[in-house]
Design a protein around this motif. Structure first.
Motif, PDB file in Angstrom:
ATOM      1  N   ASN A  65     -20.268   7.080  45.695  1.00 47.93           N
ATOM      2  CA  ASN A  65     -20.323   7.310  47.141  1.00 47.93           C
ATOM      3  C   ASN A  65     -19.394   8.445  47.565  1.00 47.93           C
ATOM      4  O   ASN A  65     -19.724   9.237  48.455  1.00 47.93           O
ATOM      5  CB  ASN A  65     -19.945   6.031  47.893  1.00 47.93           C
ATOM      6  CG  ASN A  65     -20.998   4.949  47.755  1.00 47.93           C
ATOM      7  OD1 ASN A  65     -22.150   5.235  47.400  1.00 47.93           O
ATOM      8  ND2 ASN A  65     -20.626   3.706  48.016  1.00 47.93           N
ATOM      9  N   LEU A  66     -18.246   8.495  46.936  1.00 46.67           N
ATOM     10  CA  LEU A  66     -17.276   9.529  47.282  1.00 46.67           C
ATOM     11  C   LEU A  66     -17.831  10.916  46.980  1.00 46.67           C
ATOM     12  O   LEU A  66     -17.749  11.832  47.807  1.00 46.67           O
ATOM     13  CB  LEU A  66     -15.978   9.275  46.514  1.00 46.67           C
ATOM     14  CG  LEU A  66     -14.763  10.143  46.858  1.00 46.67           C
ATOM     15  CD1 LEU A  66     -13.489   9.328  46.717  1.00 46.67           C
ATOM     16  CD2 LEU A  66     -14.687  11.350  45.943  1.00 46.67           C
ATOM     17  N   ILE A  67     -18.419  11.069  45.798  1.00 45.08           N
ATOM     18  CA  ILE A  67     -18.972  12.375  45.411  1.00 45.08           C
ATOM     19  C   ILE A  67     -20.184  12.726  46.271  1.00 45.08           C
ATOM     20  O   ILE A  67     -20.342  13.873  46.711  1.00 45.08           O
ATOM     21  CB  ILE A  67     -19.351  12.365  43.916  1.00 45.08           C
ATOM     22  CG1 ILE A  67     -18.081  12.253  43.061  1.00 45.08           C
ATOM     23  CG2 ILE A  67     -20.128  13.628  43.547  1.00 45.08           C
ATOM     24  CD1 ILE A  67     -18.345  12.112  41.579  1.00 45.08           C
ATOM     25  N   ALA A  74     -13.480  15.927  46.572  1.00 45.61           N
ATOM     26  CA  ALA A  74     -12.793  14.795  47.203  1.00 45.61           C
ATOM     27  C   ALA A  74     -11.958  14.002  46.204  1.00 45.61           C
ATOM     28  O   ALA A  74     -11.023  13.294  46.592  1.00 45.61           O
ATOM     29  CB  ALA A  74     -13.811  13.871  47.873  1.00 45.61           C
ATOM     30  N   LEU A  75     -12.295  14.104  44.928  1.00 44.01           N
ATOM     31  CA  LEU A  75     -11.504  13.417  43.903  1.00 44.01           C
ATOM     32  C   LEU A  75     -10.079  13.963  43.839  1.00 44.01           C
ATOM     33  O   LEU A  75      -9.186  13.325  43.281  1.00 44.01           O
ATOM     34  CB  LEU A  75     -12.173  13.559  42.532  1.00 44.01           C
ATOM     35  CG  LEU A  75     -13.470  12.762  42.328  1.00 44.01           C
ATOM     36  CD1 LEU A  75     -14.178  13.217  41.065  1.00 44.01           C
ATOM     37  CD2 LEU A  75     -13.175  11.268  42.270  1.00 44.01           C
ATOM     38  N   TRP A  76      -9.892  15.139  44.402  1.00 43.89           N
ATOM     39  CA  TRP A  76      -8.558  15.750  44.415  1.00 43.89           C
ATOM     40  C   TRP A  76      -7.982  15.815  45.829  1.00 43.89           C
ATOM     41  O   TRP A  76      -7.091  16.596  46.092  1.00 43.89           O
ATOM     42  CB  TRP A  76      -8.617  17.150  43.803  1.00 43.89           C
ATOM     43  CG  TRP A  76      -8.620  17.125  42.309  1.00 43.89           C
ATOM     44  CD1 TRP A  76      -7.532  17.188  41.482  1.00 43.89           C
ATOM     45  CD2 TRP A  76      -9.755  17.011  41.456  1.00 43.89           C
ATOM     46  NE1 TRP A  76      -7.922  17.118  40.170  1.00 43.89           N
ATOM     47  CE2 TRP A  76      -9.284  17.010  40.118  1.00 43.89           C
ATOM     48  CE3 TRP A  76     -11.128  16.907  41.679  1.00 43.89           C
ATOM     49  CZ2 TRP A  76     -10.136  16.910  39.029  1.00 43.89           C
ATOM     50  CZ3 TRP A  76     -11.977  16.802  40.593  1.00 43.89           C
ATOM     51  CH2 TRP A  76     -11.480  16.807  39.283  1.00 43.89           C
ATOM     52  N   LYS A  77      -8.484  14.971  46.728  1.00 40.14           N
ATOM     53  CA  LYS A  77      -7.920  14.926  48.074  1.00 40.14           C
ATOM     54  C   LYS A  77      -6.446  14.530  48.000  1.00 40.14           C
ATOM     55  O   LYS A  77      -6.077  13.615  47.274  1.00 40.14           O
ATOM     56  CB  LYS A  77      -8.671  13.915  48.945  1.00 40.14           C
ATOM     57  CG  LYS A  77      -9.937  14.462  49.580  1.00 40.14           C
ATOM     58  CD  LYS A  77     -10.550  13.469  50.541  1.00 40.14           C
ATOM     59  CE  LYS A  77     -11.753  14.076  51.260  1.00 40.14           C
ATOM     60  NZ  LYS A  77     -12.382  13.115  52.196  1.00 40.14           N
ATOM     61  N   GLY A  78      -5.652  15.212  48.786  1.00 39.60           N
ATOM     62  CA  GLY A  78      -4.224  14.902  48.796  1.00 39.60           C
ATOM     63  C   GLY A  78      -3.489  15.400  47.571  1.00 39.60           C
ATOM     64  O   GLY A  78      -2.352  15.000  47.326  1.00 39.60           O
ATOM     65  N   ASN A  79      -4.120  16.297  46.805  1.00 37.89           N
ATOM     66  CA  ASN A  79      -3.506  16.706  45.547  1.00 37.89           C
ATOM     67  C   ASN A  79      -2.279  17.600  45.739  1.00 37.89           C
ATOM     68  O   ASN A  79      -1.354  17.559  44.931  1.00 37.89           O
ATOM     69  CB  ASN A  79      -4.527  17.436  44.665  1.00 37.89           C
ATOM     70  CG  ASN A  79      -4.045  17.587  43.240  1.00 37.89           C
ATOM     71  OD1 ASN A  79      -3.628  16.617  42.609  1.00 37.89           O
ATOM     72  ND2 ASN A  79      -4.067  18.803  42.728  1.00 37.89           N
ATOM     73  N   ARG A 147     -16.089  14.463  54.940  1.00 40.98           N
ATOM     74  CA  ARG A 147     -16.304  15.532  53.963  1.00 40.98           C
ATOM     75  C   ARG A 147     -15.289  16.658  54.148  1.00 40.98           C
ATOM     76  O   ARG A 147     -14.804  17.245  53.188  1.00 40.98           O
ATOM     77  CB  ARG A 147     -17.735  16.080  54.078  1.00 40.98           C
ATOM     78  CG  ARG A 147     -18.044  17.209  53.103  1.00 40.98           C
ATOM     79  CD  ARG A 147     -19.510  17.584  53.146  1.00 40.98           C
ATOM     80  NE  ARG A 147     -20.334  16.592  52.466  1.00 40.98           N
ATOM     81  CZ  ARG A 147     -20.642  16.639  51.174  1.00 40.98           C
ATOM     82  NH1 ARG A 147     -20.163  17.616  50.416  1.00 40.98           N
ATOM     83  NH2 ARG A 147     -21.404  15.725  50.627  1.00 40.98           N
ATOM     84  N   ASN A 148     -14.979  16.953  55.413  1.00 41.89           N
ATOM     85  CA  ASN A 148     -13.980  17.989  55.685  1.00 41.89           C
ATOM     86  C   ASN A 148     -12.590  17.467  55.337  1.00 41.89           C
ATOM     87  O   ASN A 148     -12.203  16.373  55.764  1.00 41.89           O
ATOM     88  CB  ASN A 148     -14.019  18.406  57.158  1.00 41.89           C
ATOM     89  CG  ASN A 148     -15.320  19.096  57.520  1.00 41.89           C
ATOM     90  OD1 ASN A 148     -15.924  19.768  56.680  1.00 41.89           O
ATOM     91  ND2 ASN A 148     -15.762  18.930  58.759  1.00 41.89           N
ATOM     92  N   LEU A 149     -11.859  18.244  54.579  1.00 39.16           N
ATOM     93  CA  LEU A 149     -10.526  17.833  54.164  1.00 39.16           C
ATOM     94  C   LEU A 149      -9.538  17.982  55.313  1.00 39.16           C
ATOM     95  O   LEU A 149      -9.607  18.935  56.085  1.00 39.16           O
ATOM     96  CB  LEU A 149     -10.058  18.684  52.975  1.00 39.16           C
ATOM     97  CG  LEU A 149     -10.936  18.660  51.720  1.00 39.16           C
ATOM     98  CD1 LEU A 149     -10.331  19.565  50.655  1.00 39.16           C
ATOM     99  CD2 LEU A 149     -11.091  17.244  51.197  1.00 39.16           C
ATOM    100  N   LEU A 150      -8.641  17.022  55.425  1.00 41.97           N
ATOM    101  CA  LEU A 150      -7.574  17.126  56.416  1.00 41.97           C
ATOM    102  C   LEU A 150      -6.536  18.127  55.924  1.00 41.97           C
ATOM    103  O   LEU A 150      -6.281  18.236  54.726  1.00 41.97           O
ATOM    104  CB  LEU A 150      -6.906  15.762  56.620  1.00 41.97           C
ATOM    105  CG  LEU A 150      -7.748  14.649  57.248  1.00 41.97           C
ATOM    106  CD1 LEU A 150      -6.941  13.357  57.268  1.00 41.97           C
ATOM    107  CD2 LEU A 150      -8.188  15.022  58.654  1.00 41.97           C
TER     108      LEU A 150
END
Length: 301
Positions: A65-67, A74-79, A147-150
């Motif tokens: 679902n994330l992908i 998104a797997l690297w959100k907050g990286n 979907r849009n990164l913060l």
């Protein structure tokens, strides 16, 4: 031909300077984070799920679902804050461990394993205090399901705007308990594993194997505290900025609404992430120190 035995730089009384520990710890943190980032994202998403344990989504569904909804990135959100967190955490953790190790060796009379437990706990306190805002920021960024990164700066501004400057330490109490106990148990387990592996020091990556066991042991014991920490960090977001709750209230609500196993959401993924992270971190720390000491000795010569 004699076998080359590598030193345990975390053993009681080891001679590691703060500078060496800072450099080696920072490198170990950076490498460990780079390798295990996607697993951390999946773990946090599982921990923040509101459904009961039996109704929880499996890790595969979370990933799918994330992908699909947010993209592979998104797997690297907050990286970015997480990478900063790991570099700072690794540096502070191992530096404080080095300093406390020397001090307690001179002023204490503890056995090696108890020594590692206490020194590890102290290192956990120091590293948590220094790096906690980045831990909170990472959680907020990973929890975003859009979907849009913060943006990192935008998230910081929102936290301070809603909760004031103290907002960057939301959930610090359970975090202190969680991280300190996990760190103490990790170093204790590592020294125990190194003792058992004493006859196998010549084996490549033996430090990593001992670190793997240490990470799995520590996280296995303290995982509910980690879940509580994540819930506390997200409480102002999920319940409104004016809604406050103590760690105990949040803990009680998890038990009532999701059952005891609600505290273990994401446990499998966490072990898959934490054990390799500890293995890589401790392995890189030991090897970086060996390289630094070898370089320094060559310069002296």
């Amino acid at each position: 031909m004699s076998k080359k035995i590598r030193e345990d730089h975390l053993h009681k009384g080891s001679n590691v300077s703060p500078y060496e520990a800072l450099v080696a710890g920072s490198i170990s943190g950076a490498v460990a984070r780079a390798v295990t980032a996607p697993l951390d994202t999946i773990k946090i998403r599982l921990q923040l799920g509101p459904e009961g344990y039996k109704q929880r989504k499996p890790a595969f569904t979370i990933v799918k679902n994330l992908i699909r909804n947010e993209g592979v990135v998104a797997l690297w959100k907050g990286n970015v804050p997480a990478e900063i967190l790991y570099i700072l955490y690794g540096g502070v953790q191992f530096t404080s461990y080095s300093v406390l190790n020397k001090w307690l060796s001179k002023h204490g009379n503890l056995n090696a394993h108890t020594h590692a437990l206490i020194v590890g706990g102290g290192a956990g306190v120091a590293s948590t205090l220094v790096t906690y805002p980045f831990d909170l920021l990472r959680t907020r960024l990973v929890a975003n399901s859009e979907r849009n990164l913060l943006s990192m700066t935008g998230t910081i501004k929102n936290i301070i705007k809603q909760d004031g400057l103290v907002g960057i330490f939301t959930g610090v109490r359970p975090a202190m308990l969680s991280v300190t106990s996990t760190t103490a148990l990790m170093f204790w387990s590592y020294e125990l594993a190194r003792d058992f592996a004493n006859d196998y020091k010549h084996i490549p990556f033996i430090e990593g194997f001992c670190g793997f066991l240490a990470g799995a042991t520590a996280k296995g014991i303290t995982f509910p505290l980690d879940t509580l920490r994540k819930r506390c960090q997200m409480y102002p977001v999920s319940h409104g900025k004016d809604q406050l709750a103590s760690s105990f209230t949040i803990f009680k609500n998890i038990i009532i609404q999701e059952g005891v196993f609600g505290l273990y959401k994401g446990f499998g993924v966490s072990i898959l992430k934490t054990a390799p992270t500890s293995a890589i971190s401790l392995f890189m720390y030991e090897y970086t120190l060996t390289a630094l000491k070898k370089t320094n000795s060559n310069l002296v010569i």
